[in-house]
Design an enzyme around this catalytic site. Sequence first.
Site, PDB file in Angstrom:
ATOM      1  N   CYS A 125       0.814  -1.220   0.000  1.00  0.00           N
ATOM      2  CA  CYS A 125       0.000   0.000   0.000  1.00  0.00           C
ATOM      3  C   CYS A 125       0.852   1.276   0.000  1.00  0.00           C
ATOM      4  O   CYS A 125       0.605   2.204  -0.768  1.00  0.00           O
ATOM      5  CB  CYS A 125      -0.946   0.003   1.200  1.00  0.00           C
ATOM      6  SG  CYS A 125      -0.168  -0.486   2.750  1.00  0.00           S
ATOM      7  N   HIS A 238      -3.005   6.253   4.381  1.00  0.00           N
ATOM      8  CA  HIS A 238      -1.611   6.447   4.765  1.00  0.00           C
ATOM      9  C   HIS A 238      -1.136   7.806   4.255  1.00  0.00           C
ATOM     10  O   HIS A 238      -1.456   8.189   3.130  1.00  0.00           O
ATOM     11  CB  HIS A 238      -0.701   5.388   4.128  1.00  0.00           C
ATOM     12  CG  HIS A 238      -0.922   3.998   4.646  1.00  0.00           C
ATOM     13  ND1 HIS A 238      -1.718   3.715   5.720  1.00  0.00           N
ATOM     14  CD2 HIS A 238      -0.403   2.804   4.235  1.00  0.00           C
ATOM     15  CE1 HIS A 238      -1.701   2.411   5.945  1.00  0.00           C
ATOM     16  NE2 HIS A 238      -0.915   1.833   5.058  1.00  0.00           N
TER      17      HIS A 238
END
Lengths: 339, 339
Positions: A125, A238
């Site tokens: 990710c 994130h």
Amino acid sequence: MRVAIVGATGAVGHELLRVLEKSTLKLDELQLYASPRSAGSTLSFAGREITVQATPEGAIDADVILASAGGSISKALAPAWVAGGAVVIDNSSAFRYDPEVPLVVPEVNGEAALSHRGIIANPNCTTAIAAVAVAPLHRAFGVRRMIVSTYQATSGAGQKGMEELLTQTHMVLHGKEAGAEVFAHPIPFNVIPHIDSFGDNGYTREEMKVVWETRKILGDESLAISCTAVRIPTLRTHAEAITLELERPATPEQARELLRAAAGVEVRDDPAGKLYPMPLTATGKYDVEVGRIRSSLVFEGGLDLFVAGDQLLKGAALNAVQIAEYLQEKGALRGRVTG
Amino acid sequence: MRVAIVGATGAVGHELLRVLEKSTLKLDELQLYASPRSAGSTLSFAGREITVQATPEGAIDADVILASAGGSISKALAPAWVAGGAVVIDNSSAFRYDPEVPLVVPEVNGEAALSHRGIIANPNCTTAIAAVAVAPLHRAFGVRRMIVSTYQATSGAGQKGMEELLTQTHMVLHGKEAGAEVFAHPIPFNVIPHIDSFGDNGYTREEMKVVWETRKILGDESLAISCTAVRIPTLRTHAEAITLELERPATPEQARELLRAAAGVEVRDDPAGKLYPMPLTATGKYDVEVGRIRSSLVFEGGLDLFVAGDQLLKGAALNAVQIAEYLQEKGALRGRVTG
């Protein structure tokens, strides 16, 4: 097209269903698989209920299998899925470093997907989110060194990671001590510089994934990359602070112009208007937010930037579906060489 | 010694009282000042209650004034305090960049305090925390470039910052939308890359403070420093990811050995034992935790490290009291040249 999701009941599985509902894939059939514990439950998709089945030991009769049930399941079963005729788009790290397996972010190296031999790997990710922002800059100015510090959400540890943040935060607000099962330490109001296991060089696997995978996706093994991966008490999305040394000098304005034209990127860079990338605004968004673009103070002609991308979307489910869409668009679903 | 605290009712004021209780200062008298709104209230110190007075417009009859009521109050009143005979240890940024005002972290450049002309500046919290970890490495190996990404607690915005995090988190857990008064955006489960105001170069003042102040404290204007300052949902203790390019190559083991012998530092660096710097363990601690020490992957012979230090202690109250202790130890309280 017949699509199967393996790991349909997890956090990424949930997002896969939502992304597939809006995708351009010509879906004729959708099969959902999970652990035997979840078999028999139903998940809603495009207004109807689909029953979840236990993941079988062998082949699955589908054109595309979106696998998101962890590395050991992918490692054990993907060969059978490929032998059965499916293209496997795998969200685990099981095959990412195999030189025969393409590692793909469609906006960056979509064409690499065309040479698949049955398996295509979806990147980590943190890497996927950084790659959409850094790739256009690399192509235009040549990245020489890249230093990344991450602000990673609990969704990186799946549904149970987000639940632990919420329940343990509740404990703290009620004067109780927080515990930890999913994370190495209590996560509420804390920062944990430890994601995945530690290697001999003192870096975690999560940090080295950014190094290895960014090089593979950008197709440049000479790139010097360093990462500090840090878990913080956010739910999803994130964020990353990125410093770039460039071969050819770039101004922030040049970078903004390039990134405004780049696929998968939303330039959100108006400090005076308090606009910059944040989990609050990037969550649920397909594009990766990029902002705080400024001239580096340590590398002449280099750049500093800040990015925020939904870990469950561009960092996982969305990227996987985009790979399938790319294969459909290029007519490459049946063009693979079976093993 | 007669000590006065200006801004006694704030978050740093609270910590000043706690640190003074344990300090080696020979305290004959402690006066507490705050805004007129707080005048008449009492604060406990070493088992007794001291009444808070409104900060007067002119001189304060004390040997040392610990000022922590913000830059505008320090700027307006410090000249009168100095004229009145006191040494002012100022926690604001009002005088930090004045070449005649020493900017001091006692473990790093304590001797600079001896040349004061009435005012000594206490550095920005992020800078002070980084400086104790980086200074020993700079002395031994020569830092050439330093790249910092911060994970800053809400305590940096004082008591009201911590309260906003707690009350707004409560809102979110009860299904309501979070608001923001202290911070530019809601802080619960979010990340805000915006601390202090933005400058023309795209960096915030908070980020430039790290650049300017680290150079001044280390006495090296040639240092190339970059910072990304980010507010995260923690209560107190700032963490920082730091990458160092060095003139002379260092191994992680050499760095650990040096830092184990350094004042103000606790080496917390045993990944296998899950020991690394974290707000959870560094909060309330005088020493700055340093760990995750590893060879840089972008600078040959350079280092990456992670630090966590209590913003209200080493980042503010503790450092101020340590400066007073240093002056007492060197008999330099009355040795100053009055303006």
